[in-house]
Scaffold this motif. Structure first.
Motif, PDB file in Angstrom:
ATOM      1  N   ALA A 381     -13.341   4.198   7.804  1.00  0.00           N
ATOM      2  CA  ALA A 381     -12.491   3.113   8.319  1.00  0.00           C
ATOM      3  C   ALA A 381     -11.563   2.594   7.213  1.00  0.00           C
ATOM      4  CB  ALA A 381     -13.373   1.979   8.819  1.00  0.00           C
ATOM      5  N   CYS A 382     -10.431   2.076   7.622  1.00  0.00           N
ATOM      6  CA  CYS A 382      -9.462   1.494   6.683  1.00  0.00           C
ATOM      7  C   CYS A 382     -10.127   0.332   5.941  1.00  0.00           C
ATOM      8  CB  CYS A 382      -8.251   0.997   7.461  1.00  0.00           C
ATOM      9  SG  CYS A 382      -7.103   0.031   6.472  1.00  0.00           S
ATOM     10  N   ILE A 383      -9.991   0.333   4.632  1.00  0.00           N
ATOM     11  CA  ILE A 383     -10.609  -0.754   3.846  1.00  0.00           C
ATOM     12  C   ILE A 383      -9.566  -1.808   3.438  1.00  0.00           C
ATOM     13  CG2 ILE A 383     -12.564   0.618   3.006  1.00  0.00           C
ATOM     14  CD1 ILE A 383     -10.929   0.974   0.372  1.00  0.00           C
ATOM     15  N   CYS A 384      -8.395  -1.714   4.057  1.00  0.00           N
ATOM     16  CA  CYS A 384      -7.331  -2.705   3.826  1.00  0.00           C
ATOM     17  C   CYS A 384      -6.978  -2.861   2.343  1.00  0.00           C
ATOM     18  CB  CYS A 384      -7.711  -4.073   4.409  1.00  0.00           C
ATOM     19  SG  CYS A 384      -8.025  -4.010   6.162  1.00  0.00           S
ATOM     20  N   CYS A 385      -6.950  -1.729   1.628  1.00  0.00           N
ATOM     21  CA  CYS A 385      -6.666  -1.805   0.187  1.00  0.00           C
ATOM     22  C   CYS A 385      -5.175  -1.985  -0.085  1.00  0.00           C
ATOM     23  CB  CYS A 385      -7.164  -0.538  -0.510  1.00  0.00           C
ATOM     24  SG  CYS A 385      -6.262   0.938  -0.008  1.00  0.00           S
ATOM     25  N   GLY A 386      -4.335  -1.613   0.856  1.00  0.00           N
ATOM     26  CA  GLY A 386      -2.894  -1.794   0.697  1.00  0.00           C
ATOM     27  C   GLY A 386      -2.194  -0.724  -0.130  1.00  0.00           C
ATOM     28  N   ARG A 387      -2.937   0.329  -0.540  1.00  0.00           N
ATOM     29  CA  ARG A 387      -2.302   1.355  -1.379  1.00  0.00           C
ATOM     30  C   ARG A 387      -1.187   2.081  -0.638  1.00  0.00           C
ATOM     31  NH1 ARG A 387      -7.276   4.461  -4.339  1.00  0.00           N
ATOM     32  NH2 ARG A 387      -8.422   2.571  -4.799  1.00  0.00           N
ATOM     33  N   CYS A 388      -1.386   2.311   0.658  1.00  0.00           N
ATOM     34  CA  CYS A 388      -0.355   3.046   1.411  1.00  0.00           C
ATOM     35  C   CYS A 388       0.949   2.240   1.444  1.00  0.00           C
ATOM     36  CB  CYS A 388      -0.844   3.394   2.823  1.00  0.00           C
ATOM     37  SG  CYS A 388      -1.433   1.999   3.784  1.00  0.00           S
ATOM     38  N   LEU A 389       0.845   0.941   1.487  1.00  0.00           N
ATOM     39  CA  LEU A 389       2.053   0.093   1.485  1.00  0.00           C
ATOM     40  C   LEU A 389       2.752   0.144   0.131  1.00  0.00           C
ATOM     41  CD1 LEU A 389       0.039  -1.415   3.681  1.00  0.00           C
ATOM     42  CD2 LEU A 389       1.755  -3.175   3.501  1.00  0.00           C
ATOM     43  N   PRO A 398       2.390   1.859   6.712  1.00  0.00           N
ATOM     44  CA  PRO A 398       1.851   3.076   7.343  1.00  0.00           C
ATOM     45  C   PRO A 398       0.585   2.830   8.150  1.00  0.00           C
ATOM     46  CG  PRO A 398       2.378   3.462   5.028  1.00  0.00           C
ATOM     47  CD  PRO A 398       2.500   1.994   5.253  1.00  0.00           C
ATOM     48  N   THR A 399      -0.280   1.939   7.676  1.00  0.00           N
ATOM     49  CA  THR A 399      -1.549   1.735   8.372  1.00  0.00           C
ATOM     50  C   THR A 399      -1.326   1.117   9.760  1.00  0.00           C
ATOM     51  OG1 THR A 399      -3.734   0.746   8.223  1.00  0.00           O
ATOM     52  CG2 THR A 399      -2.008  -0.428   7.088  1.00  0.00           C
ATOM     53  N   LYS A 400      -0.383   0.184   9.837  1.00  0.00           N
ATOM     54  CA  LYS A 400      -0.113  -0.446  11.148  1.00  0.00           C
ATOM     55  C   LYS A 400       0.543   0.561  12.101  1.00  0.00           C
ATOM     56  CE  LYS A 400      -0.245  -5.306  10.499  1.00  0.00           C
ATOM     57  NZ  LYS A 400       0.377  -6.576  10.389  1.00  0.00           N
ATOM     58  N   VAL A 430      -2.652   8.885  -1.001  1.00  0.00           N
ATOM     59  CA  VAL A 430      -3.382   7.860  -1.772  1.00  0.00           C
ATOM     60  C   VAL A 430      -4.508   7.184  -0.996  1.00  0.00           C
ATOM     61  CG1 VAL A 430      -1.416   7.301  -3.260  1.00  0.00           C
ATOM     62  CG2 VAL A 430      -1.739   6.017  -1.131  1.00  0.00           C
ATOM     63  N   CYS A 431      -4.584   7.436   0.303  1.00  0.00           N
ATOM     64  CA  CYS A 431      -5.538   6.656   1.112  1.00  0.00           C
ATOM     65  C   CYS A 431      -6.992   6.973   0.730  1.00  0.00           C
ATOM     66  CB  CYS A 431      -5.317   6.941   2.600  1.00  0.00           C
ATOM     67  SG  CYS A 431      -6.504   6.059   3.632  1.00  0.00           S
ATOM     68  N   PRO A 432      -7.753   5.993   0.230  1.00  0.00           N
ATOM     69  CA  PRO A 432      -9.143   6.256  -0.154  1.00  0.00           C
ATOM     70  C   PRO A 432     -10.054   6.469   1.050  1.00  0.00           C
ATOM     71  CG  PRO A 432      -8.636   3.928  -0.424  1.00  0.00           C
ATOM     72  CD  PRO A 432      -7.360   4.593  -0.033  1.00  0.00           C
ATOM     73  N   ALA A 433      -9.584   6.062   2.224  1.00  0.00           N
ATOM     74  CA  ALA A 433     -10.382   6.269   3.437  1.00  0.00           C
ATOM     75  C   ALA A 433     -10.048   7.614   4.094  1.00  0.00           C
ATOM     76  CB  ALA A 433     -10.132   5.126   4.425  1.00  0.00           C
ATOM     77  N   ASN A 434      -9.162   8.394   3.443  1.00  0.00           N
ATOM     78  CA  ASN A 434      -8.775   9.723   3.936  1.00  0.00           C
ATOM     79  C   ASN A 434      -8.210   9.700   5.358  1.00  0.00           C
ATOM     80  OD1 ASN A 434      -9.622  10.998   1.537  1.00  0.00           O
ATOM     81  ND2 ASN A 434     -11.742  10.842   2.259  1.00  0.00           N
ATOM     82  N   ILE A 435      -7.495   8.647   5.670  1.00  0.00           N
ATOM     83  CA  ILE A 435      -6.873   8.583   7.001  1.00  0.00           C
ATOM     84  C   ILE A 435      -5.580   9.384   6.951  1.00  0.00           C
ATOM     85  CG2 ILE A 435      -5.924   7.033   8.779  1.00  0.00           C
ATOM     86  CD1 ILE A 435      -7.759   4.829   7.583  1.00  0.00           C
ATOM     87  N   GLU A 436      -5.418  10.288   7.885  1.00  0.00           N
ATOM     88  CA  GLU A 436      -4.233  11.153   7.930  1.00  0.00           C
ATOM     89  C   GLU A 436      -3.045  10.349   8.488  1.00  0.00           C
ATOM     90  OE1 GLU A 436      -2.195  13.406   7.373  1.00  0.00           O
ATOM     91  OE2 GLU A 436      -3.519  14.433   5.989  1.00  0.00           O
TER      92      GLU A 436
END
Ligand code: SF4
Ligand code: SF4
Length: 457
Positions: A381-389, A398-400, A430-436
């Motif tokens: 699950a997304c951990i809301c780290c904000g790295r993708c932003l 990207p997450t939204k 960069v996503c640590p949750a490996n979300i494509e």
């Protein structure tokens, strides 16, 4: 000459993936295979698809126009070899799935080292009018060779509604593994400069910047040296830019050098800028000075699973299979073939897929690389780290967007500017949750395009 290889010019966001360019960087451009057959796609560019000008059984000459279209945003296609039209049939297309191609059987084809283009000492762009240059570029079927495939005539042609001031020549080649533009800069330097001067004349731009990433000091040096030897080069400057992916994106390059933003959904000419790739500049010189259409291009064949990585000068329409075989085939470790590099490249299942004007590389990844990626890519699950932003060069969320696509709220994805995504892959990287994330966004864009096609009118 002192070369600033640090490259202080850059854009917000971006990443630093392993470069992997050492596999092919020092390999000079070599002629490709002696092809027996080519499949020239009728759609190799952004814009209207060409109509075939020949029928099955017709004999065609090397350089003969074989497909064209009256639309403004389009570019004709030419036969790279002398031979006979075997058929007009569907062939695999990396972006479109399947698309029409003119398949030509060679009478004979000798791979060329491309020694036929010689820049004469008395070259002077003043001998050509802007109209002549634009027409020659259109007739030669030149399109953006960095991957986008946008018709070059449309880019450089003067437009009173959008006057052009700045020409940026893109020599960044920021995508890992790919080295064809680097070799072109080292080996076809004068030709690039001639093409730049012709493009400057046609577009009416008053200043020109040649942007090269700081990890290519040799290219920076040879381009600077060549500029010194050309007359009337004062308004052309080499700008070392930061080595960062995706520095070669048009919008990112404009931001880095001019500190200007291209409006969302807009194009660079809206702010008076034209961006051309170095290979495109070289093709402009061939077309205008020697009346040569775009029939060949340099392709990097690379990756740890290729026996003989290098940079090959090949007829457009050569199959991926023929080219890989020519490079000694793939090793047992091979698992995935990409058209392009690992960040923005497209995986292909059919090795008969032909090379197009926009194919800059074939990258073959190993089972180990794919396996590692699969293992690492157990999604959580997304951990809301904000790295993708942080890394998104388009300043998106990207997450939204991915979340909206996942739950089929395409209108919400649109409200988050899904169409502004350049599909660079930084967010997924960069996503640590490996979300494509990029995968979701690409899918969302396809769904939206289909939805819009259904709207009457
Ligand atoms: S949202 Fe699009 S542009 Fe932004 S990082 Fe992801 S792929 Fe790149
Ligand atoms: S990088 Fe991944 S985990 Fe972090 S906010 Fe973005 S989607 Fe969530």
């Amino acid at each position: 000459m002192k070369v600033n290889v640090k490259g202080r010019f850059s854009f917000p966001g971006g990443i630093h993936p392993p470069e992997k360019k050492d596999l092919s960087r020092e390999v000079e451009i070599q002629p490709g295979p002696a092809v027996k057959e080519v499949a020239v796609m009728l759609s190799q560019h952004i814009g209207a698809v060409c109509q075939p000008l020949n029928r099955k059984g017709d004999a065609v000459q090397a350089g003969q126009k074989i497909g064209d279209c009256d639309a403004f945003v389009s570019a004709p296609v030419h036969s790279p070899i002398t031979g006979k039209v075997k058929e007009i049939a569907l062939r695999s297309h990396a972006v479109l799935g399947r698309s029409s191609a003119i398949v030509i059987e060679a009478f004979s084809y000798s791979p060329t080292r491309r020694s036929y283009f010689k820049l004469k000492d008395d070259f002077d762009e003043k001998n050509y009018s802007a109209g002549q240059i634009c027409e020659a570029v259109r007739q030669a079927g030149i399109v953006g060779m960095g991957g986008a495939g946008f018709p070059t005539r449309v880019k450089i042609e003067p437009n009173p509604q959008m006057p052009k001031e700045t020409l940026i020549i893109n020599g960044c080649e920021c995508e890992p593994y790919i080295t064809c533009d680097y070799r072109i800069m080292l080996e076809w330097t004068n030709q690039i400069i001639a093409g730049i001067k012709l493009a400057r004349k046609a577009s009416g731009c008053s200043q020109v910047f040649i942007a090269i990433e700081g990890n290519k000091p040799k290219a920076i040096e040879v381009m600077n040296r060549a500029l010194e030897s050309f007359a009337n080069s004062d308004s052309i400057k080499v700008i070392p830019v930061k080595t960062k992916y995706p520095q070669g994106g048009e919008r990112q390059l404009i931001k880095a050098i001019l500190k200007k933003d291209v409006p969302t959904g807009g194009i660079p000419p809206m702010i008076g800028v034209v961006v051309l790739n170095v290979a495109t500049a070289a093709a402009i010189a061939e077309a205008v000075i020697s009346d040569l259409p775009l029939t060949h291009r340099v392709v990097t064949v690379t990756g740890e699973a290729v026996a003989k990585p290098g940079n090959y000068y090949v007829p457009i329409g050569t199959s991926v299979e023929d080219l890989i075989e020519f490079c000694g085939g793939v090793t047992k470790k091979s698992a995935k073939v990409l058209l392009g590099g690992p960040m923005m490249g497209i995986a292909i299942a059919d090795l008969k897929t032909p090379i197009t004007k926009a194919t800059n590389a074939i990258t073959v990844l190993t089972k180990e690389q794919i396996g590692r990626a699969k293992f690492a890519r157990r999604q959580t699950a997304c951990i809301c780290c904000g790295r993708c932003l942080e890394v998104c060069p388009e300043n998106l969320n990207p997450t939204k967007i991915a979340h909206a696509v996942k739950y089929n709220f395409l209108d919400v994805a649109e409200s988050y500017y899904i169409s502004a995504c350049m599909e660079c892959g930084c967010c997924s990287y960069v996503c640590p949750a490996n979300i494509e994330l990029t995968g979701y966004i690409k899918t969302g864009k396809i769904f939206l395009a289909r939805q819009k096609k259904k709207i009457p009118g």
